[in-house]
Design a protein around this motif. Sequence first.
Motif, PDB file in Angstrom:
ATOM      1  N   PRO A  27      42.427  29.332  44.082  1.00  0.00           N
ATOM      2  CA  PRO A  27      42.978  31.402  42.732  1.00  0.00           C
ATOM      3  C   PRO A  27      42.158  30.519  41.195  1.00  0.00           C
ATOM      4  O   PRO A  27      42.351  29.510  40.733  1.00  0.00           O
ATOM      5  CB  PRO A  27      44.806  30.351  42.473  1.00  0.00           C
ATOM      6  CG  PRO A  27      44.270  28.733  42.774  1.00  0.00           C
ATOM      7  CD  PRO A  27      43.243  28.473  43.638  1.00  0.00           C
ATOM      8  N   GLY A  28      42.368  32.170  41.073  1.00  0.00           N
ATOM      9  CA  GLY A  28      42.112  31.933  39.672  1.00  0.00           C
ATOM     10  C   GLY A  28      40.835  33.300  39.351  1.00  0.00           C
ATOM     11  O   GLY A  28      40.122  33.463  38.429  1.00  0.00           O
ATOM     12  N   ALA A  29      39.942  33.591  40.269  1.00  0.00           N
ATOM     13  CA  ALA A  29      39.076  34.502  40.127  1.00  0.00           C
ATOM     14  C   ALA A  29      39.865  35.779  41.071  1.00  0.00           C
ATOM     15  O   ALA A  29      40.496  36.318  42.191  1.00  0.00           O
ATOM     16  CB  ALA A  29      38.142  34.031  41.037  1.00  0.00           C
ATOM     17  N   SER A  30      39.290  36.904  41.046  1.00  0.00           N
ATOM     18  CA  SER A  30      39.106  38.539  40.586  1.00  0.00           C
ATOM     19  C   SER A  30      38.990  38.665  41.761  1.00  0.00           C
ATOM     20  O   SER A  30      38.194  37.878  42.586  1.00  0.00           O
ATOM     21  CB  SER A  30      39.668  38.839  39.585  1.00  0.00           C
ATOM     22  OG  SER A  30      38.066  39.280  39.643  1.00  0.00           O
ATOM     23  N   ALA A  31      39.959  39.802  42.445  1.00  0.00           N
ATOM     24  CA  ALA A  31      39.155  40.182  44.221  1.00  0.00           C
ATOM     25  C   ALA A  31      37.756  40.528  43.601  1.00  0.00           C
ATOM     26  O   ALA A  31      36.578  40.480  44.870  1.00  0.00           O
ATOM     27  CB  ALA A  31      39.714  41.544  44.716  1.00  0.00           C
ATOM     28  N   ALA A  32      37.219  41.227  42.772  1.00  0.00           N
ATOM     29  CA  ALA A  32      35.687  42.259  42.663  1.00  0.00           C
ATOM     30  C   ALA A  32      34.603  40.374  42.072  1.00  0.00           C
ATOM     31  O   ALA A  32      33.493  40.948  42.242  1.00  0.00           O
ATOM     32  CB  ALA A  32      35.874  42.777  40.585  1.00  0.00           C
ATOM     33  N   ASN A  33      34.836  39.732  41.535  1.00  0.00           N
ATOM     34  CA  ASN A  33      34.532  39.088  40.768  1.00  0.00           C
ATOM     35  C   ASN A  33      34.643  37.918  41.965  1.00  0.00           C
ATOM     36  O   ASN A  33      33.148  36.653  42.376  1.00  0.00           O
ATOM     37  CB  ASN A  33      34.685  37.146  39.963  1.00  0.00           C
ATOM     38  CG  ASN A  33      34.359  38.037  38.653  1.00  0.00           C
ATOM     39  OD1 ASN A  33      33.800  39.155  38.502  1.00  0.00           O
ATOM     40  ND2 ASN A  33      35.776  37.664  37.399  1.00  0.00           N
ATOM     41  N   ARG A  34      34.870  37.664  43.415  1.00  0.00           N
ATOM     42  CA  ARG A  34      34.449  36.818  44.729  1.00  0.00           C
ATOM     43  C   ARG A  34      33.477  37.607  45.218  1.00  0.00           C
ATOM     44  O   ARG A  34      32.801  36.559  45.788  1.00  0.00           O
ATOM     45  CB  ARG A  34      35.878  36.851  45.343  1.00  0.00           C
ATOM     46  CG  ARG A  34      37.312  35.972  44.884  1.00  0.00           C
ATOM     47  CD  ARG A  34      38.305  35.864  45.514  1.00  0.00           C
ATOM     48  NE  ARG A  34      39.275  34.695  45.000  1.00  0.00           N
ATOM     49  CZ  ARG A  34      39.580  33.620  44.850  1.00  0.00           C
ATOM     50  NH1 ARG A  34      38.395  33.035  46.061  1.00  0.00           N
ATOM     51  NH2 ARG A  34      39.748  32.875  44.519  1.00  0.00           N
ATOM     52  N   GLN A  35      33.749  39.227  44.830  1.00  0.00           N
ATOM     53  CA  GLN A  35      33.153  39.410  45.791  1.00  0.00           C
ATOM     54  C   GLN A  35      31.448  38.747  45.114  1.00  0.00           C
ATOM     55  O   GLN A  35      30.507  39.542  45.625  1.00  0.00           O
ATOM     56  CB  GLN A  35      32.966  41.288  45.998  1.00  0.00           C
ATOM     57  CG  GLN A  35      32.053  42.396  46.906  1.00  0.00           C
ATOM     58  CD  GLN A  35      32.737  43.740  46.962  1.00  0.00           C
ATOM     59  OE1 GLN A  35      33.784  43.772  46.825  1.00  0.00           O
ATOM     60  NE2 GLN A  35      31.607  44.567  48.195  1.00  0.00           N
TER      61      GLN A  35
END
Length: 308
Positions: A27-35
């Motif tokens: 956890p700790g990363a946004s969906a946008a950053n994950r992409q």
Amino acid sequence: MKATVSDIARSCGLSTATVDRVLNNRPGASAANRQRVMEAAKQVGYLPVADQVTLPSRPAHLEFLLPIGSNAFMRDLAGHIEDYAARLPLVASCRIHNLAGILRDIVEAGMRLVTLVSDVPAAPRAAYVGIDNRVAGRTVALLMGRFLGGRTGHLAMVVGSRSYRGHEEREMGFRSVLSEEFPNLTVSSAVEVNDEPDASYTETMKALHDEPELLGIYCVGAGHSGVAKAIREARPNRKPVFICHDLTKDTRGRLVDDLLDVVIDQNARLIAEQSVIRLLGSIASSAPYLTRKFIEPRLIFRENVPVQ
């Protein structure tokens, strides 16, 4: 030279800490950053690839829920999955559960889901691995019509369960080709047996008694052992054309003995391998669904039974 976490961070403009969180699914990363991270990892060649499916960067724990019961094909499929997964370094563990249902609850709990053999489009699955069952049913009808060479008469269907989408699609495909191309052939009996050999035996004996000149039998599910037993015992003057699904030890023997005419095989080994790859790919992908790709069914006759 192998790409590193720093290479990914430079490519996507994020910190190495964020990249590490994404690659290790913490956890700790946004969906946008994950992409952004996953796209960059693909571009720099950090993530492994198999059959054009990007795989996760760390070993994953896989769980398969299969309605095995007494279904020989499902038992073979479970064995192939365990064997293939055990040989992949990216699989930390692989467990097979003999269960059915609860699909939506699994997805809502944060797990990725891949459906096998019989699709469940209403469930939020990432991919389906298996044949196009409607095409398989259409293929059976085409073979049945060609084998019978213009003769007019009745056919019988032994259906596993119409609650399985795959069985329902096979029946629909079979009936549609008969209607379109072989109006001389009529389905006079179509019964559900829930893949129970005793039920398929009873219903086949009844069909052979009611229709002494029955031209063909299509076993849609896994009740073919009962159908075979009935044909042997009834000993009709002319054996009906008998077509079923799935190459197993039993259906191999019936092909060799010339009791069974054709097997439409789903290829348990290939489905097993693809299910592992697709499940790993769904973990690595930020997209909810992977590209659809059907397994091509194999037509197995007595003369081309594959070596075990």
